[in-house]
Design a protein around this motif. Structure first.
Motif, PDB file in Angstrom:
ATOM      1  N   LYS A   1       0.812  -1.186   0.000  1.00 17.06           N
ATOM      2  CA  LYS A   1       0.000   0.000   0.000  1.00 17.06           C
ATOM      3  C   LYS A   1       0.854   1.247   0.000  1.00 17.06           C
ATOM      4  CE  LYS A   1      -4.504  -0.407   1.803  1.00 17.06           C
ATOM      5  NZ  LYS A   1      -5.440  -0.140   2.658  1.00 17.06           N
ATOM      6  N   GLN A   2       1.896   1.259   0.695  1.00 18.31           N
ATOM      7  CA  GLN A   2       2.737   2.443   0.734  1.00 18.31           C
ATOM      8  C   GLN A   2       3.353   2.692  -0.632  1.00 18.31           C
ATOM      9  OE1 GLN A   2       5.632   1.840   3.730  1.00 18.31           O
ATOM     10  NE2 GLN A   2       4.295   2.524   5.357  1.00 18.31           N
ATOM     11  N   GLN A   5       0.691   4.176  -2.728  1.00 14.98           N
ATOM     12  CA  GLN A   5       0.432   5.569  -2.371  1.00 14.98           C
ATOM     13  C   GLN A   5       1.563   6.460  -2.882  1.00 14.98           C
ATOM     14  OE1 GLN A   5      -0.122   5.496   1.857  1.00 14.98           O
ATOM     15  NE2 GLN A   5      -2.300   4.986   1.679  1.00 14.98           N
TER      16      GLN A   5
END
Length: 129
Positions: A1-2, A5
């Motif tokens: 997820k990072q 993002q």
């Protein structure tokens, strides 16, 4: 997820930069068009002013030319009048001279006739004496 993002943030940053570039390009294009239009308007105004000045100059030149030709014709007319007056004066002088000559001839004829008559009379009287 990072990671996702970060990718989204990088993409968003890239998109924002591209939009700025497009916006700057549009502004530059609009500014260039505006400058070009402004230059065209100024050029048209200068051209129009130059045409008006040329027309006025041509009118002034034509007016000056007409006045000059008028003066030239007037001077020529005066010169012709002077020449005609001189010719008339000379003709008059010649006619007066001719009249005087005829009068003198007539007077001389009369005198010679009188002289002849007087000598005839004298010669006619001489034998009588």
């Amino acid at each position: 997820k990072q990671w996702y993002q970060r990718r989204v943030a990088i993409t968003a940053g890239r998109k924002e930069r591209e939009q700025k570039i497009v916006k700057n390009a549009e502004r530059s294009h609009i500014k260039a068009n505006l400058t070009k239009s402004l230059w065209n308007v100024e050029h048209e105004e200068r051209t129009r002013a130059a045409i008006e000045a040329a027309k006025k100059s041509q009118q002034d030149s034509n007016k000056f030319l007409k006045e000059t030709w008028k003066r030239v014709r007037e001077a020529k007319r005066k010169e012709e009048m002077q020449k005609q007056k001189e010719v008339d004066r000379r003709v008059k002088t010649l006619l007066e001279f001719k009249d005087n000559l005829h009068r003198s001839q007539a007077t001389l004829r009369k005198q010679s006739i009188k002289k002849e008559k007087s000598t005839d009379c004298d010669s006619a009287l001489i034998p009588l004496l």
